[in-house]
Design a protein around this motif. Structure first.
Motif, short mmCIF file in Angstrom:
data_model
loop_
_atom_site.label_atom_id
_atom_site.label_comp_id
_atom_site.label_asym_id
_atom_site.label_seq_id
_atom_site.Cartn_x
_atom_site.Cartn_y
_atom_site.Cartn_z
N ILE A 37 -52.44 -13.36 -11.18
CA ILE A 37 -52.26 -13.89 -12.53
C ILE A 37 -53.42 -13.48 -13.44
O ILE A 37 -53.23 -12.89 -14.50
CB ILE A 37 -52.08 -15.42 -12.49
CG1 ILE A 37 -50.70 -15.72 -11.88
CG2 ILE A 37 -52.23 -16.04 -13.87
CD1 ILE A 37 -50.40 -17.18 -11.67
N PHE A 91 -50.77 -22.80 -24.23
CA PHE A 91 -50.42 -22.50 -22.83
C PHE A 91 -51.30 -21.36 -22.31
O PHE A 91 -51.84 -21.44 -21.20
CB PHE A 91 -48.94 -22.11 -22.71
CG PHE A 91 -48.56 -21.62 -21.33
CD1 PHE A 91 -48.21 -22.53 -20.34
CD2 PHE A 91 -48.59 -20.27 -21.01
CE1 PHE A 91 -47.89 -22.09 -19.06
CE2 PHE A 91 -48.28 -19.83 -19.73
CZ PHE A 91 -47.92 -20.75 -18.76
N PHE A 95 -53.56 -21.37 -19.05
CA PHE A 95 -53.08 -20.47 -18.00
C PHE A 95 -54.22 -19.58 -17.50
O PHE A 95 -54.40 -19.39 -16.29
CB PHE A 95 -51.97 -19.62 -18.62
CG PHE A 95 -51.26 -18.66 -17.72
CD1 PHE A 95 -50.67 -19.08 -16.54
CD2 PHE A 95 -51.13 -17.33 -18.09
CE1 PHE A 95 -49.98 -18.18 -15.73
CE2 PHE A 95 -50.44 -16.43 -17.29
CZ PHE A 95 -49.87 -16.85 -16.11
N TYR A 100 -53.06 -20.42 -12.60
CA TYR A 100 -51.82 -20.81 -11.92
C TYR A 100 -50.81 -21.18 -12.99
O TYR A 100 -51.20 -21.55 -14.10
CB TYR A 100 -52.06 -22.02 -11.00
CG TYR A 100 -53.03 -21.73 -9.90
CD1 TYR A 100 -52.71 -20.80 -8.91
CD2 TYR A 100 -54.27 -22.35 -9.85
CE1 TYR A 100 -53.61 -20.50 -7.90
CE2 TYR A 100 -55.19 -22.05 -8.84
CZ TYR A 100 -54.85 -21.12 -7.87
OH TYR A 100 -55.73 -20.82 -6.88
N CYS A 101 -49.51 -21.09 -12.64
CA CYS A 101 -48.51 -21.55 -13.59
C CYS A 101 -47.66 -22.63 -12.92
O CYS A 101 -47.74 -22.80 -11.71
CB CYS A 101 -47.72 -20.37 -14.17
SG CYS A 101 -46.16 -20.04 -13.38
N PRO A 102 -46.89 -23.38 -13.70
CA PRO A 102 -46.21 -24.55 -13.13
C PRO A 102 -45.33 -24.24 -11.91
O PRO A 102 -45.32 -25.02 -10.96
CB PRO A 102 -45.36 -25.06 -14.31
CG PRO A 102 -46.11 -24.64 -15.52
CD PRO A 102 -46.71 -23.30 -15.17
N THR A 103 -44.62 -23.12 -11.93
CA THR A 103 -43.75 -22.81 -10.79
C THR A 103 -44.52 -22.16 -9.66
O THR A 103 -44.45 -22.60 -8.51
CB THR A 103 -42.60 -21.88 -11.22
OG1 THR A 103 -42.07 -22.32 -12.45
CG2 THR A 103 -41.51 -21.86 -10.17
N THR A 104 -45.25 -21.09 -9.98
CA THR A 104 -45.93 -20.36 -8.90
C THR A 104 -47.07 -21.18 -8.31
O THR A 104 -47.42 -21.00 -7.15
CB THR A 104 -46.48 -19.01 -9.41
OG1 THR A 104 -47.46 -19.25 -10.41
CG2 THR A 104 -45.37 -18.13 -9.96
N MET A 124 -51.85 -30.43 -14.52
CA MET A 124 -50.56 -30.22 -15.21
C MET A 124 -49.81 -31.54 -15.36
O MET A 124 -49.15 -31.78 -16.38
CB MET A 124 -49.70 -29.22 -14.44
CG MET A 124 -50.25 -27.79 -14.49
SD MET A 124 -49.14 -26.66 -13.61
CE MET A 124 -50.31 -25.40 -13.09
N SER B 35 -41.11 -26.76 -15.41
CA SER B 35 -42.10 -27.61 -16.08
C SER B 35 -41.54 -28.98 -16.46
O SER B 35 -42.29 -29.96 -16.53
CB SER B 35 -42.77 -26.89 -17.24
OG SER B 35 -41.93 -26.78 -18.34
N LEU B 122 -52.53 -26.08 -20.19
CA LEU B 122 -51.33 -25.23 -20.11
C LEU B 122 -50.05 -26.04 -20.15
O LEU B 122 -49.06 -25.64 -20.76
CB LEU B 122 -51.39 -24.29 -18.90
CG LEU B 122 -50.97 -24.75 -17.51
CD1 LEU B 122 -49.47 -24.67 -17.30
CD2 LEU B 122 -51.65 -23.85 -16.48
N ALA B 126 -47.09 -25.78 -22.75
CA ALA B 126 -45.76 -25.41 -22.25
C ALA B 126 -44.70 -26.39 -22.74
O ALA B 126 -43.63 -26.00 -23.16
CB ALA B 126 -45.76 -25.37 -20.72
#
Lengths: 187, 131
Positions: A37, A91, A95, A100-104, A124, B35, B122, B126
């Protein structure tokens, strides 16, 4: 089979199964790594971009194919120019800091990344709770700015079936040419 | 079945699989997303401490704190990624990512602060962008 999938339990199991395959795939695609990422944000590792672009090509072709067959309905979200741009900028900052992102990020936990488990993911959850508080105030101002409604690019251009396939062809070609150029440069 | 044990696949193959999953989700249930599940989880946690307050927030009326199919999708991601990492022998215990360590050093506390703050920022962005 169809009635089962439409049932509440069926949907939950469907979600779980899709998630297992998705999680397996993002791990194999190295999307669960902080380095992948932040590597993209530093323009050093284009793995994540390649994954996203090929998902767009395959996803777009299939979804428009099924839409034209009449067995799928698009469900675009409203284009909120103000909230999309400002939210997107916010975001991006988070990020890059988290990596990291919410899904990964969920997959990152699974492979043993404790900074995701103890740091980014709880963060998050806090961010989501803070937004739930802020929404009460934002819904009457920021979230009204530049509301273009639930639009798609073919709608805006006025290109219905079969002309949206011209657009799909152009986008897919552009993505393939771009990815080939990346590969040629060894990126 | 050696391909299941490979440490990684071509990113183009990975992307294509994700594209196909997006069709299946679209055809069977609704578009994929994760999310919203964070909002639902936060709501479920907050409800334990301040149930009345959660009931009063318009956002939790829109995104009801409950386990839905997308929440199960996120749970599935945890399981799937774990199986992949286990099969490929890349399960580890890392507090500080390698790339972070090279630039900012190995302090766990410092990394935690930035990971946590990044997560807060984030997710706020989002949800604002409705992504």
């Amino acid at each position: 089979m169809a009635p089962f999938i439409a049932s509440a339990t069926g949907k939950l199991l469907m979600g779980l199964s899709l998630g297992v395959i998705f999680g397996f795939t993002i791990h194999k695609s190295r999307m669960t790594r902080y380095e992948t990422i932040v590597g993209l944000l530093r323009l050093r590792d284009f793995t994540m971009l390649k994954v996203m672009l090929s998902a767009i090509v395959v996803g777009m072709v299939g979804i428009y194919f099924f839409k034209d067959m009449g067995i799928l309905k698009l469900s675009p979200k409203s284009a909120l120019v103000g909230a999309n741009i400002i939210g997107g900028l916010i975001f991006g900052v988070g990020f890059a800091l988290a990596g990291y992102c919410p899904t990964t990020g969920i997959g990152s936990i699974a492979e043993g990344r404790y900074d995701a488990l103890l740091g980014a993911i709880p963060g998050m959850l806090v961010g989501a709770a803070l937004y739930a508080e802020a929404y009460t105030y934002l819904r009457n101002n920021l979230l009204q700015w530049g509301d273009l409604g639930k639009i798609t690019i073919p709608d805006v251009l006025g290109w219905g079936f079969p002309y949206h396939w011209i657009l799909i062809f152009i986008i897919c070609t552009a993505i393939i040419v771009f990815c080939r150029a990346l590969q040629k440069r060894g990126m | 079945m050696d391909w299941l044990k490979r440490e990684s696949w071509s990113p183009y193959i990975g992307g294509a699989i994700i594209g196909i999953l997006s069709w299946i989700a679209f055809l069977m249930v609704a578009p994929l997303g994760a999310s919203t599940s964070y909002v639902r989880t936060s709501g479920m946690i907050e409800k334990i401490f301040a149930s009345e307050h959660v009931k009063s927030l318009p956002y939790y009326l829109k995104e009801v704190p409950m386990i839905d199919w997308q929440w199960m999708f996120v749970a599935g991601v945890l399981i799937g990624a774990f199986i992949s990492a286990w099969l490929s022998g890349t399960l580890y215990k890392k507090f500080v990512p390698v790339m972070w360590n090279e630039r900012f050093g190995g302090s766990r506390g410092k990394r935690w602060v930035f990971a946590f703050a990044g997560g807060v920022i984030l997710m706020f962005g989002a949800r604002m962008a409705d992504g």
